[in-house]
Design a protein around this motif. Structure first.
Motif, PDB file in Angstrom:
ATOM      1  N   ASP A  61       0.826  -1.213   0.000  1.00  0.00           N
ATOM      2  CA  ASP A  61       0.000   0.000   0.000  1.00  0.00           C
ATOM      3  C   ASP A  61       0.857   1.258   0.000  1.00  0.00           C
ATOM      4  OD1 ASP A  61      -2.416  -1.277  -0.160  1.00  0.00           O
ATOM      5  OD2 ASP A  61      -2.824  -1.251   2.001  1.00  0.00           O
ATOM      6  N   LEU A  62       2.015   1.210   0.633  1.00  0.00           N
ATOM      7  CA  LEU A  62       2.927   2.359   0.576  1.00  0.00           C
ATOM      8  C   LEU A  62       3.366   2.627  -0.853  1.00  0.00           C
ATOM      9  CD1 LEU A  62       5.351   1.845   3.620  1.00  0.00           C
ATOM     10  CD2 LEU A  62       3.723   3.717   3.329  1.00  0.00           C
ATOM     11  N   VAL A  63       3.718   1.563  -1.558  1.00  0.00           N
ATOM     12  CA  VAL A  63       4.199   1.699  -2.930  1.00  0.00           C
ATOM     13  C   VAL A  63       3.116   2.260  -3.848  1.00  0.00           C
ATOM     14  CG1 VAL A  63       5.029   0.408  -4.938  1.00  0.00           C
ATOM     15  CG2 VAL A  63       5.956  -0.090  -2.669  1.00  0.00           C
ATOM     16  N   LYS A  64       1.862   1.936  -3.574  1.00  0.00           N
ATOM     17  CA  LYS A  64       0.765   2.457  -4.397  1.00  0.00           C
ATOM     18  C   LYS A  64       0.667   3.964  -4.304  1.00  0.00           C
ATOM     19  CE  LYS A  64      -1.969  -1.783  -4.096  1.00  0.00           C
ATOM     20  NZ  LYS A  64      -3.175  -2.445  -3.515  1.00  0.00           N
ATOM     21  N   GLY A  65       1.127   4.530  -3.192  1.00  0.00           N
ATOM     22  CA  GLY A  65       1.176   5.977  -3.054  1.00  0.00           C
ATOM     23  C   GLY A  65      -0.126   6.589  -2.581  1.00  0.00           C
ATOM     24  N   GLN A  66      -0.040   7.842  -2.185  1.00  0.00           N
ATOM     25  CA  GLN A  66      -1.210   8.538  -1.647  1.00  0.00           C
ATOM     26  C   GLN A  66      -2.239   8.869  -2.712  1.00  0.00           C
ATOM     27  OE1 GLN A  66      -0.445  11.586   1.373  1.00  0.00           O
ATOM     28  NE2 GLN A  66       1.703  10.955   1.412  1.00  0.00           N
ATOM     29  N   ALA A  67      -1.870   8.751  -3.977  1.00  0.00           N
ATOM     30  CA  ALA A  67      -2.846   8.971  -5.048  1.00  0.00           C
ATOM     31  C   ALA A  67      -3.921   7.892  -5.035  1.00  0.00           C
ATOM     32  CB  ALA A  67      -2.138   8.982  -6.405  1.00  0.00           C
ATOM     33  N   ASP A  68      -3.610   6.742  -4.475  1.00  0.00           N
ATOM     34  CA  ASP A  68      -4.582   5.664  -4.320  1.00  0.00           C
ATOM     35  C   ASP A  68      -5.267   5.865  -2.970  1.00  0.00           C
ATOM     36  OD1 ASP A  68      -5.924   3.232  -3.791  1.00  0.00           O
ATOM     37  OD2 ASP A  68      -4.537   2.114  -5.072  1.00  0.00           O
ATOM     38  N   SER A  69      -6.410   6.485  -2.982  1.00  0.00           N
ATOM     39  CA  SER A  69      -7.093   6.850  -1.744  1.00  0.00           C
ATOM     40  C   SER A  69      -7.538   5.636  -0.936  1.00  0.00           C
ATOM     41  CB  SER A  69      -8.297   7.753  -2.038  1.00  0.00           C
ATOM     42  OG  SER A  69      -9.222   7.090  -2.894  1.00  0.00           O
ATOM     43  N   GLN A  70      -7.953   4.581  -1.619  1.00  0.00           N
ATOM     44  CA  GLN A  70      -8.387   3.379  -0.899  1.00  0.00           C
ATOM     45  C   GLN A  70      -7.219   2.724  -0.168  1.00  0.00           C
ATOM     46  OE1 GLN A  70     -10.351   0.850  -3.790  1.00  0.00           O
ATOM     47  NE2 GLN A  70     -12.328   1.845  -3.458  1.00  0.00           N
ATOM     48  N   ALA A  71      -6.087   2.617  -0.839  1.00  0.00           N
ATOM     49  CA  ALA A  71      -4.905   2.029  -0.208  1.00  0.00           C
ATOM     50  C   ALA A  71      -4.439   2.884   0.960  1.00  0.00           C
ATOM     51  CB  ALA A  71      -3.782   1.868  -1.233  1.00  0.00           C
ATOM     52  N   THR A  72      -4.489   4.202   0.795  1.00  0.00           N
ATOM     53  CA  THR A  72      -4.026   5.104   1.846  1.00  0.00           C
ATOM     54  C   THR A  72      -4.924   5.033   3.072  1.00  0.00           C
ATOM     55  OG1 THR A  72      -3.076   6.608   0.189  1.00  0.00           O
ATOM     56  CG2 THR A  72      -3.483   7.501   2.398  1.00  0.00           C
ATOM     57  N   THR A  73      -6.220   5.012   2.863  1.00  0.00           N
ATOM     58  CA  THR A  73      -7.148   4.912   3.987  1.00  0.00           C
ATOM     59  C   THR A  73      -7.002   3.565   4.689  1.00  0.00           C
ATOM     60  OG1 THR A  73      -8.743   6.392   2.926  1.00  0.00           O
ATOM     61  CG2 THR A  73      -9.575   4.957   4.671  1.00  0.00           C
ATOM     62  N   ARG A  74      -6.894   2.509   3.911  1.00  0.00           N
ATOM     63  CA  ARG A  74      -6.717   1.180   4.478  1.00  0.00           C
ATOM     64  C   ARG A  74      -5.443   1.113   5.323  1.00  0.00           C
ATOM     65  NH1 ARG A  74      -7.353  -1.478  -0.007  1.00  0.00           N
ATOM     66  NH2 ARG A  74      -5.168  -1.439  -0.650  1.00  0.00           N
ATOM     67  N   LEU A  75      -4.370   1.664   4.798  1.00  0.00           N
ATOM     68  CA  LEU A  75      -3.085   1.667   5.496  1.00  0.00           C
ATOM     69  C   LEU A  75      -3.168   2.494   6.775  1.00  0.00           C
ATOM     70  CD1 LEU A  75       0.357   2.307   3.798  1.00  0.00           C
ATOM     71  CD2 LEU A  75      -0.333   3.674   5.752  1.00  0.00           C
ATOM     72  N   ALA A  76      -3.724   3.687   6.680  1.00  0.00           N
ATOM     73  CA  ALA A  76      -3.783   4.587   7.830  1.00  0.00           C
ATOM     74  C   ALA A  76      -4.602   3.989   8.969  1.00  0.00           C
ATOM     75  CB  ALA A  76      -4.368   5.929   7.406  1.00  0.00           C
ATOM     76  N   ASP A  77      -5.716   3.367   8.640  1.00  0.00           N
ATOM     77  CA  ASP A  77      -6.562   2.773   9.681  1.00  0.00           C
ATOM     78  C   ASP A  77      -5.890   1.575  10.342  1.00  0.00           C
ATOM     79  OD1 ASP A  77      -8.437   4.677   9.090  1.00  0.00           O
ATOM     80  OD2 ASP A  77      -9.786   3.337   8.003  1.00  0.00           O
ATOM     81  N   ARG A  78      -5.170   0.784   9.552  1.00  0.00           N
ATOM     82  CA  ARG A  78      -4.472  -0.378  10.131  1.00  0.00           C
ATOM     83  C   ARG A  78      -3.328   0.084  11.035  1.00  0.00           C
ATOM     84  NH1 ARG A  78      -3.556  -5.767   8.437  1.00  0.00           N
ATOM     85  NH2 ARG A  78      -2.726  -6.870  10.260  1.00  0.00           N
ATOM     86  N   VAL A  79      -2.601   1.100  10.607  1.00  0.00           N
ATOM     87  CA  VAL A  79      -1.503   1.631  11.415  1.00  0.00           C
ATOM     88  C   VAL A  79      -2.033   2.191  12.731  1.00  0.00           C
ATOM     89  CG1 VAL A  79       0.231   3.467  11.572  1.00  0.00           C
ATOM     90  CG2 VAL A  79       0.068   2.071   9.504  1.00  0.00           C
ATOM     91  N   ALA A  80      -3.153   2.895  12.677  1.00  0.00           N
ATOM     92  CA  ALA A  80      -3.753   3.435  13.897  1.00  0.00           C
ATOM     93  C   ALA A  80      -4.127   2.305  14.854  1.00  0.00           C
ATOM     94  CB  ALA A  80      -4.980   4.272  13.548  1.00  0.00           C
ATOM     95  N   ALA A  81      -4.698   1.240  14.337  1.00  0.00           N
ATOM     96  CA  ALA A  81      -5.102   0.111  15.174  1.00  0.00           C
ATOM     97  C   ALA A  81      -3.892  -0.571  15.807  1.00  0.00           C
ATOM     98  CB  ALA A  81      -5.901  -0.888  14.346  1.00  0.00           C
ATOM     99  N   LEU A  82      -2.788  -0.651  15.074  1.00  0.00           N
ATOM    100  CA  LEU A  82      -1.596  -1.328  15.578  1.00  0.00           C
ATOM    101  C   LEU A  82      -0.822  -0.493  16.579  1.00  0.00           C
ATOM    102  CD1 LEU A  82      -0.213  -2.950  12.293  1.00  0.00           C
ATOM    103  CD2 LEU A  82      -1.216  -4.151  14.240  1.00  0.00           C
ATOM    104  N   THR A  83      -0.805   0.819  16.389  1.00  0.00           N
ATOM    105  CA  THR A  83       0.053   1.689  17.194  1.00  0.00           C
ATOM    106  C   THR A  83      -0.673   2.426  18.310  1.00  0.00           C
ATOM    107  OG1 THR A  83      -0.264   3.598  15.720  1.00  0.00           O
ATOM    108  CG2 THR A  83       1.541   2.071  15.197  1.00  0.00           C
ATOM    109  N   GLY A  84      -1.991   2.448  18.276  1.00  0.00           N
ATOM    110  CA  GLY A  84      -2.723   3.177  19.296  1.00  0.00           C
ATOM    111  C   GLY A  84      -2.811   4.664  19.054  1.00  0.00           C
ATOM    112  N   VAL A  85      -2.324   5.126  17.915  1.00  0.00           N
ATOM    113  CA  VAL A  85      -2.408   6.544  17.571  1.00  0.00           C
ATOM    114  C   VAL A  85      -3.826   6.874  17.113  1.00  0.00           C
ATOM    115  CG1 VAL A  85      -1.592   8.302  15.958  1.00  0.00           C
ATOM    116  CG2 VAL A  85       0.029   6.718  16.985  1.00  0.00           C
ATOM    117  N   ASP A  86      -4.269   8.080  17.389  1.00  0.00           N
ATOM    118  CA  ASP A  86      -5.609   8.510  17.018  1.00  0.00           C
ATOM    119  C   ASP A  86      -5.857   8.281  15.518  1.00  0.00           C
ATOM    120  OD1 ASP A  86      -8.136  10.096  17.513  1.00  0.00           O
ATOM    121  OD2 ASP A  86      -7.183  11.357  15.988  1.00  0.00           O
TER     122      ASP A  86
END
Length: 267
Positions: A61-86
């Motif tokens: 998903d990182l390689v797909k880049g921020q132009a891919d909104s679905q990949a970026t949202t999916r990545l951001a939500d998973r990172v938040a769940a793993l790290t405890g960040v808002d």
């Protein structure tokens, strides 16, 4: 048989800044470890799912880049769940947390920051209302005075050695004079390590890391060691990770376990 021991190394500075995507891959397991240890004891084995995600779907998903909104949202939500960040903060940053951002955002709701050398150590943010990050390291700076006193006491009283000049722990002038390279050639040692292992087929390598170290994340070393040729087999090259920070040997169980590994290497 020859043995080489490296403690908390950083093999390649090229992957820890600028536009390199591997900086996020390398640090994600450590950030997840910090979040999980807040709920109880954690070891590297408990992070198998995070490591698999980091080198798999996360990197894709990182390689797909921020132009891919679905990949970026999916990545951001998973990172938040793993790290405890808002989650809202993670979406704003597209799930791409550098070390300083994670240190600020992980405990932000409580007005706290994490350490850099040991991210399991939290301290109060001196400027919680600031939009910029202005803070020292709660896992490192408070140790300067007691460790300096201990070293001076050891040298002058126990060893009866009284050299001229003053002793400085983490000497700032030395750090500022360090040559980190310029332009496209930041320092790295992985090339030299390849040559050493190739030239001395009897050499064995032991690399030790702390699980909560954000200064030199353990998974960054794992990625680099995985790229070595087949002659650097698991029998010759071993990475061990223990609960603790950059100086994981401050924790007695980790120190004892690492000593045991070092003794085995030298036999």
């Amino acid at each position: 048989m020859n043995g080489l021991i490296l403690v908390s190394p950083l093999f390649d500075f090229r992957e820890y800044g600028g536009s390199s995507l591997l900086q996020y891959v390398a640090s994600l397991p450590t950030m997840a470890a910090v979040a999980r240890q807040a709920k109880g004891a954690v070891t590297r084995t408990d992070l198998a799912d995070v490591e698999a995600y980091a080198r798999g779907e996360f990197l894709a998903d990182l390689v797909k880049g921020q132009a891919d909104s679905q990949a970026t949202t999916r990545l951001a939500d998973r990172v938040a769940a793993l790290t405890g960040v808002d989650p809202a903060t993670s979406r704003r940053l597209a799930g791409r947390f550098d070390v300083s951002e994670f240190r600020r955002e992980y405990g932000r709701r409580d007005g706290k920051i994490t350490g850099r050398y040991d991210a399991s150590v939290l301290g109060l943010d001196p400027n919680p209302d600031s939009s910029s990050s202005h803070f020292d390291d709660p896992s490192g700076d408070p140790l300067i005075a007691p460790l300096t006193s201990a070293v001076v006491d050891l040298t002058t009283r126990t060893l009866n050695w009284r050299p001229d000049g003053a002793y400085h722990l983490l000497n700032g002038s030395v750090g500022r004079a360090w040559d980190f390279g310029r332009g496209t050639n930041p320092p790295q040692s992985i090339s030299q390590l390849r040559e050493i292992l190739a030239f001395d087929p009897k050499l064995r390598l032991l690399v030790g890391h702390g699980l909560f170290d954000l200064a030199t994340p353990y998974f960054g070393s794992q990625i680099q060691l995985d790229q070595l040729p087949a002659y650097a087999s698991p029998e010759r090259v071993k990475l061990v990770v223990y609960p603790g920070g950059h100086m994981f040997y401050f924790r007695q169980p980790s120190r004892q376990a690492f000593r045991s590994e070092a003794e085995t290497l030298m036999k």
